[in-house]
Design an enzyme around this catalytic site. Structure first.
Site, PDB file in Angstrom:
ATOM      1  N   GLY A  75      66.405  37.955  11.105  1.00 17.73           N
ATOM      2  CA  GLY A  75      67.012  36.681  10.738  1.00 17.73           C
ATOM      3  C   GLY A  75      68.436  36.476  11.191  1.00 17.73           C
ATOM      4  N   THR A  76      68.828  37.086  12.315  1.00 18.68           N
ATOM      5  CA  THR A  76      70.201  36.812  12.771  1.00 18.68           C
ATOM      6  C   THR A  76      70.351  35.372  13.266  1.00 18.68           C
ATOM      7  OG1 THR A  76      69.797  37.647  15.019  1.00 18.68           O
ATOM      8  CG2 THR A  76      70.616  39.227  13.395  1.00 18.68           C
ATOM      9  N   ASN A  77      69.290  34.826  13.824  1.00 17.21           N
ATOM     10  CA  ASN A  77      69.364  33.412  14.230  1.00 17.21           C
ATOM     11  C   ASN A  77      69.416  32.496  13.012  1.00 17.21           C
ATOM     12  OD1 ASN A  77      69.182  32.894  17.276  1.00 17.21           O
ATOM     13  ND2 ASN A  77      67.723  34.564  16.951  1.00 17.21           N
ATOM     14  N   LEU A 133      51.482  28.901  15.834  1.00 15.09           N
ATOM     15  CA  LEU A 133      51.185  27.897  14.799  1.00 15.09           C
ATOM     16  C   LEU A 133      49.787  27.309  14.999  1.00 15.09           C
ATOM     17  CD1 LEU A 133      54.664  26.160  14.814  1.00 15.09           C
ATOM     18  CD2 LEU A 133      53.703  27.522  12.945  1.00 15.09           C
ATOM     19  N   ASN A 179      61.773  26.241  19.129  1.00 17.13           N
ATOM     20  CA  ASN A 179      61.725  27.700  19.099  1.00 17.13           C
ATOM     21  C   ASN A 179      62.854  28.244  19.976  1.00 17.13           C
ATOM     22  OD1 ASN A 179      60.550  30.375  18.742  1.00 17.13           O
ATOM     23  ND2 ASN A 179      59.802  30.207  20.849  1.00 17.13           N
ATOM     24  N   HIS A 185      63.723  31.398  22.421  1.00 18.74           N
ATOM     25  CA  HIS A 185      63.102  32.522  23.130  1.00 18.74           C
ATOM     26  C   HIS A 185      64.182  33.293  23.888  1.00 18.74           C
ATOM     27  CE1 HIS A 185      60.077  34.918  25.053  1.00 18.74           C
ATOM     28  NE2 HIS A 185      60.677  34.707  26.206  1.00 18.74           N
TER      29      HIS A 185
HETATM   30  C1  GRF Z   1      65.310  36.695  18.744  1.00 19.77           C
HETATM   31  O1  GRF Z   1      65.571  37.424  19.900  1.00 19.77           O
HETATM   32  C2  GRF Z   1      64.610  35.404  19.090  1.00 19.77           C
HETATM   33  O2  GRF Z   1      65.019  34.873  20.302  1.00 19.77           O
HETATM   34  C3  GRF Z   1      63.186  35.837  19.168  1.00 19.77           C
HETATM   35  O3  GRF Z   1      63.040  36.799  18.151  1.00 19.77           O
HETATM   36  C4  GRF Z   1      64.296  37.409  17.859  1.00 19.77           C
HETATM   37  C5  GRF Z   1      64.553  37.209  16.395  1.00 19.77           C
HETATM   38  O4  GRF Z   1      65.737  37.773  15.950  1.00 19.77           O
HETATM   39  N1  GRF Z   1      62.299  34.704  19.144  1.00 19.77           N
HETATM   40  P1  GRF Z   1      66.305  37.395  14.528  1.00 19.77           P
HETATM   41  O5  GRF Z   1      65.195  37.597  13.508  1.00 19.77           O
HETATM   42  O6  GRF Z   1      66.792  35.982  14.559  1.00 19.77           O
HETATM   43  O7  GRF Z   1      67.425  38.378  14.304  1.00 19.77           O
END
Ligand code: GRF
Length: 206
Positions: free
Chosen positions: A11-13, A93, A107, A109
């Site tokens: 969940g860093t994003n 999904l 999304n 990527h």
């Molecule tokens: C990220 O590299 C994102 O681009 C990919 O999965 C990873 C998730 O990382 N789809 P986080 O859970 O957000 O840390």
């Protein structure tokens, strides 16, 4: 704008989005749901720490894909979210969900689509593949989601140089920090501002 964020892992994003709702470019955006495909995702703790409602919906807990798909739709309807953000969400999904939220799902990527994407290209693998190919730049892509992996119209991309001594892990980290955590909040901002148009499967920012 209300958004739902779908997660499966660290969940860093998600954290980058949360931080921007507090002190950054998304202060008018509310995360009304964090939905995880796994009960063990650390992203759920990040949500709870920030008082955000969570749900765990795992495909394997349902007797049929249709039931799972309907439950996913019901969760997002309940949340009132207008945009669904996949932030490290690993399940494909279902057709009902994608149909219902057409052009309202994005999304992130960790590669420059159409390179190093598609089924199985998640986690460290896009970075391993990028280094194995010897590309000199890589990066991240925010795109709209259709029924195939990493396939819908591209909204934003950001690149970094691949360095001679990069390992998959150092490249992954640099792409997260310099690309993903920047362009995912930026993409939400553009959509909230109504600046994004999709015509004939091509995304334009106006
Ligand atoms: C990220 O590299 C994102 O681009 C990919 O999965 C990873 C998730 O990382 N789809 P986080 O859970 O957000 O840390």
């Amino acid at each position: 704008m209300k958004i739902a964020v779908f997660v499966s892992g660290g969940g860093t994003n998600l954290q980058a989005i949360i931080d921007n709702t507090k002190n950054g470019i998304l202060q008018d955006v509310e995360i009304t749901l964090v939905l995880s495909s796994s009960k063990d995702a650390y992203a759920l703790e990040r949500a709870a720490n920030n008082g955000i409602k969570t749900a765990v919906v795992s495909k394997k807990d349902f007797a049929s894909l249709e039931e799972w798909d309907e439950t996913m739709v019901a969760e997002v309807e309940k949340s009132g979210a207008e945009l669904v953000v996949l932030a490290g969400y690993l399940s494909l999904l279902g057709p009902e969900f994608v149909g219902k939220y057409s052009n309202r799902i994005i999304n992130i990527h960790p590669a420059l689509i159409p390179s190093f994407c598609g089924a199985g290209m998640y986690g460290i693998r896009p970075h391993q593949a990028a280094l194995a190919k010897g590309v000199k730049v890589s990066g991240a892509t925010v795109h709209f989601v259709n029924e195939n992996y990493d396939d819908g119209p591209i909204l934003l991309q950001k690149a970094v140089d691949v360095l001679p001594d990069d390992t998959p892990e150092t490249l992954q980290k640099r792409i997260m920090k310099e690309c993903e955590w920047q362009i995912l909040p930026q993409a939400i901002r553009l959509i909230a501002d109504g600046k994004v148009i999709i015509e004939n499967n091509i995304c334009y920012v106006r």
